[in-house]
Design an enzyme around this catalytic site. Sequence first.
Site, PDB file in Angstrom:
ATOM      1  N   ASP A 304       0.852  -1.177   0.000  1.00 57.70           N
ATOM      2  CA  ASP A 304       0.000   0.000   0.000  1.00 57.70           C
ATOM      3  C   ASP A 304       0.902   1.246   0.000  1.00 57.70           C
ATOM      4  OD1 ASP A 304      -2.276   1.626   0.095  1.00 57.70           O
ATOM      5  OD2 ASP A 304      -3.271   0.348   1.557  1.00 57.70           O
ATOM      6  N   GLU A 499      -9.861   6.964   4.030  1.00 59.11           N
ATOM      7  CA  GLU A 499      -9.111   6.284   5.078  1.00 59.11           C
ATOM      8  C   GLU A 499      -8.528   7.244   6.103  1.00 59.11           C
ATOM      9  OE1 GLU A 499      -5.322   4.629   3.537  1.00 59.11           O
ATOM     10  OE2 GLU A 499      -6.016   5.402   1.621  1.00 59.11           O
TER      11      GLU A 499
END
Length: 619
Positions: A304, A499
Site C-alpha cells: 500500500d 481512510e
Amino acid sequence: MKKMIKHCVLLGSAAAALLAGTAAVGQQSIDKKVDELLRQMTLAEKIGQMTQAERKHATPEDVKTYHLGSILNGGGSFPGDNTRAEWVAMIGAYQDAAKSTRLGIPLIYGTDAVHGHSNLKGATIFPHNVAIGATRNAELAQEIGAATARETAATGVHWTFAPTLCVARDDRWGRAYECFGESPQLVGVLGKAYVNGLQGGRLNGKTIGSNKVVATAKHWVADGGTTYGSGDEGYEIDRGDTRLAAAELEKIHIAPYIPALQAGVGTVMVSYSSVNGTKMHENKALVTGKLKDELGFDAFTISDWAALGEIPAETNRERVVRSINAGLDMVMEPEEWRAFIADLTAAVEAGEVSMERIDDAVSRILKTKLRAGLFDAPLAPLAVSSDADAVIGSDEHRALARQAVRESLVLLKNDANLLPLDKGAKVFVAGDHANDIGLQSGGWTIEWQGGRGPVTDGTTILQGIEALSDGEVTYSAAGDGAAGHDVAIVVVGEEPYAEGMGDYRPAPCEKCQPITPSKAQREMLARVQKAGVPTVLVVVSGRPLIMTDALESARAAVAAWLPGSEGAGVADVLFGDHAPKGKLPVSWPQSLEQIPVNIGDENYDPLYPFGFGLTYEKP
C-alpha cells in the site's frame, strides 16, 4: 489523436528479437518468456521492475533511467485539466519511455478506480461497495466492474486497486463503505463477480487489448477486523491490529479472498494493518506462507501507499529487507522510490535479500504483465480510438449506475404505507445532501477524501425528485417552509471522508466523526416535523448512523448509502417506479455503545438486523 496512436510502439533492440510475436501467447509458454527475460536482466533492471512511483514524483526519463516497472496516481493526482486525452498522453509518454529501454519491458499504470474511474472528472461514479452489498446482485457487480474497466481503459490506465475484499466488522472504521458488508460469504460472491467484470475473467494475454484492466484484491488481510483503539492515537481503528485466533481469521477474513483468487485476480495489495501484533507488510507467514504457498497465488503482491514506513524498524533499509523477505513483490513508494531502490540494491549486495527472492518477485511481475497482454497492447485499443470520449460517463453506464442506486436502497421503515409517494403530491425537500454531488458520492471521488459541491458530473437526489414529480417541489437546505406540503423528504448524512479521516473520533477534536447526523441536521429535521408534514428520512452515508430517535420520529426511512453520480435512482424508489430491493449488508446498531455488532454475535440485538429490508408493490 494521431500522435497518441503511435505511442508505445518502440521496442529495445534486445527485446525486439526476444518478444517478436508475443501476440500468440499460447504458442510459447509465459514461463519461458519470463525465464528468457530474467536471464538478460541486471540487478538494477530487476529492482526497477519491483518499484512503483507516483506520477508527480517520477518522469518518463526516470522510467528509462531506473527501469521503473510501474507508475500510479494518488487520489486527487491527475494530469492537466483532468481530461481523458491528457491521461492517454501522460501514460503513453511513460509507456514509450519503458519500451525504449534495453529490454523494452512495458510498465503497468495503476489507479484507485474504486467506484467507477473515480479520479476522472465526468466519469460514471457508481455507488460505493457497501451499497453494492445491499443489492445482493452479483450480476450487477460484474456489470459495474466491466463498465469501470471500459472507462478506465479509455484513459490508458491498465490496473485498478479494486475490489476491496474487507469484511467490515466495526462501523467506527472509516473505510467500512469500501467493503461489501460484514458477511464473508457476501463479500466473496460480490468480490469474485467484480473481479470478473474488471478483468473479463482470468487474465488471458489479451486483457488490456480487450479494453479490460488488471484487478487487485485488497487489503490482505483482515483490514476490516481491527480492534478499535489499537491505533497510535488511542481511538483509531485504521491501520490497527486484528486480534483473532487462526480459525476465526480463516473463516471471516481469508475466506472472501478464495473466490477472487480462483477467478485469477491479477494482483493482491497488502494491508497497512497488523494481525496479532505483526504488521502485514512484514508478515511472511500470511503473505508467503498462506497467500502464495498454501492458496497458490502466483501473480504479484503490491504494498500500500508508502506502507513500508509502518514497519517498526530503525532504518528504511531494515524495513525494505523485512517486507521483501516477507513476500512483497512490488513496492508502492510514491515519493521515496529512489531510497527504496538504493536500499534494496545494497541489501541484495550484502546478502540480506537473496537473488532467489528478487527473481521470484520479478518473475511474478513479468508474468502478470504478459498475462495482461501489455507487451502487445501497451495501451488499450479504446484509449486511442475515436470512440473513446463517448465511453466516459456514457448513457449506458449512467443507466447502470442508476440501477445500482435503486437496487441498493434499503427501506427501513414505512408507517401507514407513506411510500411510494404520489407523483402529484406537493413535495418539500430539505438537507444539503439532497442537492450535492460531492456529498452523495463520498470519499475517493476526484479527490482522495472527496468533497462538497459539483466535484463531477451527474444528477443530485433533488434533481431526480424534480424530474419524476408531477407536482410542486420546494427545496430548502435548512428545512424552512415545510408547512402546507403533502410530504417532506429530509436528506441527512455524513461529510465525505476516506481512510484515516473517516475513523470515529469522539469530541472534542479537530475533525470528529460522530457516526450520527450533525446537530444542524437534527435541528433541520425537527423544524420540518414541527410543521406537521409526514416525513421521509433519506440517509446518505457509508455506514449505519446512530440516529434511533430520528428513525423513530420519521414516518418512513430509507438507507441510500453513497449513491455516486446518479442520485435519480433514489427518486425511482421514492415514487414507486421501482420497488425497494435492498437488504442491509451490515447490522444497524441501536447505539454507539453497541458497536461492534455483527450477525452471529451472542445476544445479537441490533436496531435493524443484517439482511433487513422492507418493500412495497409498485403503484
